[in-house]
Design an enzyme around this catalytic site. Structure first.
Site, PDB file in Angstrom:
ATOM      1  CB  SER A   1      37.144  32.516  35.614  1.00  0.00           C
ATOM      2  OG  SER A   1      38.394  33.187  35.517  1.00  0.00           O
TER       3      SER A   1
ATOM      4  CE1 TYR B   1      37.015  34.496  40.654  1.00  0.00           C
ATOM      5  CE2 TYR B   1      38.651  33.750  39.068  1.00  0.00           C
ATOM      6  CZ  TYR B   1      37.472  34.403  39.357  1.00  0.00           C
ATOM      7  OH  TYR B   1      36.736  34.962  38.323  1.00  0.00           O
TER       8      TYR B   1
END
Length: 275
Positions: A142, A155
């Site tokens: 990501s 995250y």
């Protein structure tokens, strides 16, 4: 062909394959003539995927944070297909929370997003290397694992770990004499998936579809890219590059961490972005 591992008759394994980017990858690989196995934990998504993909696809309910589950997945795949040529460690969840957030949420996100990839790599890759066949490992990272914006710190940490793991894996694989396995880091942009939907009922104009992401991924692999840095309908590559450079510059320039969001550096970042 995009990559020697992506060939009709070869076998692709995709975690988180019942929805979103993973599901789009499964459909694409099937259209290219590959045999496909998907792993997922969500029973509702599995049922829909089974209906959409047909009986030839192997679907194994798997908690990727569990080493035993991933080992059972590997056994099921080799019993059914006898080999693995493409491994896409894609399963991911969000909402782990801030640095001082709830421990259970942290463990849930790190378990799926980071340990899930570690388990996939360590369980599948040695056998892929030993086969002598061409292979490809695609780990879904990501942009948040690179620029680490404030908010969902758990995250960000998990995806930063995926980046480091995948870089090191590629380094190790290229050092194997006669080795035919490569690793790639998929870095999606804003993609319309269950992870990004929130309360919205319709895809925002700025988001890509999972299918667009997979098409871009395959084109990047064909070019030989390791870092598959995806744009979207809001952010083009030059903007991503500047955001990444600014984040690295916090260390080089000795700025405060996450200075992009610091009140004393906001104008400087805007000038940098426009320069």
């Amino acid at each position: 062909m995009t990559h020697p591992a992506i060939e009709a008759g070869h076998v692709a394994v995709i975690t988180g394959g019942a929805s979103g980017i993973g599901f789009a990858a499964a459909r694409k690989f099937l259209s290219l003539g590959l045999k496909v196995a998907i792993a997922d934990w969500n029973e509702e998504a599995i049922a829909l995927a089974r209906q959409a993909l047909g009986p030839d696809v192997l679907i194994v309910r798997t908690d990727v944070s569990s080493r035993a589950d991933v080992e059972a997945l590997q056994q099921a795949v080799f019993e059914r297909f006898g080999a693995v040529h493409v491994l896409m460690n894609n399963a991911g969840i969000g909402n782990g929370g801030p640095a001082l957030g709830d421990l259970d949420s942290w463990q849930r996100v790190i378990g799926t997003n980071l340990w899930g990839v570690v388990n996939g790599v360590q369980v599948f890759v040695p056998k892929m290397v030993a086969s002598g066949a061409p292979g490809l490992v695609i780990n879904t990272g990501s942009k948040q694992g690179i620029t680490t914006p404030p908010g969902d710190t758990a995250y960000n940490v998990s995806k930063a770990g995926v980046k480091v793991l995948t870089e090191a894996l590629q380094h190790e694989l290229r050092g194997i004499e006669g080795g035919r396995i490569e690793a790639k880091l998929l870095i999606p942009g804003f993609v319309w998936t269950g992870l990004t939907t929130g309360d919205r009922a319709e895809k925002p104009a700025g988001a890509w579809t999972p299918g667009q992401t997979i098409d871009f991924m395959l084109a990047s692999i064909e070019r030989g890219d390791f870092y598959i840095l995806c744009p979207d309908n809001e952010v083009e590559r030059p903007t991503d590059e500047k955001r990444i450079l600014w984040a690295a510059g916090d260390i080089v320039e000795n700025r405060p961490p996450l200075s992009r969001w610091h009140k004393d550096y906001g104008d400087a970042f805007k000038d940098f972005l426009q320069g």
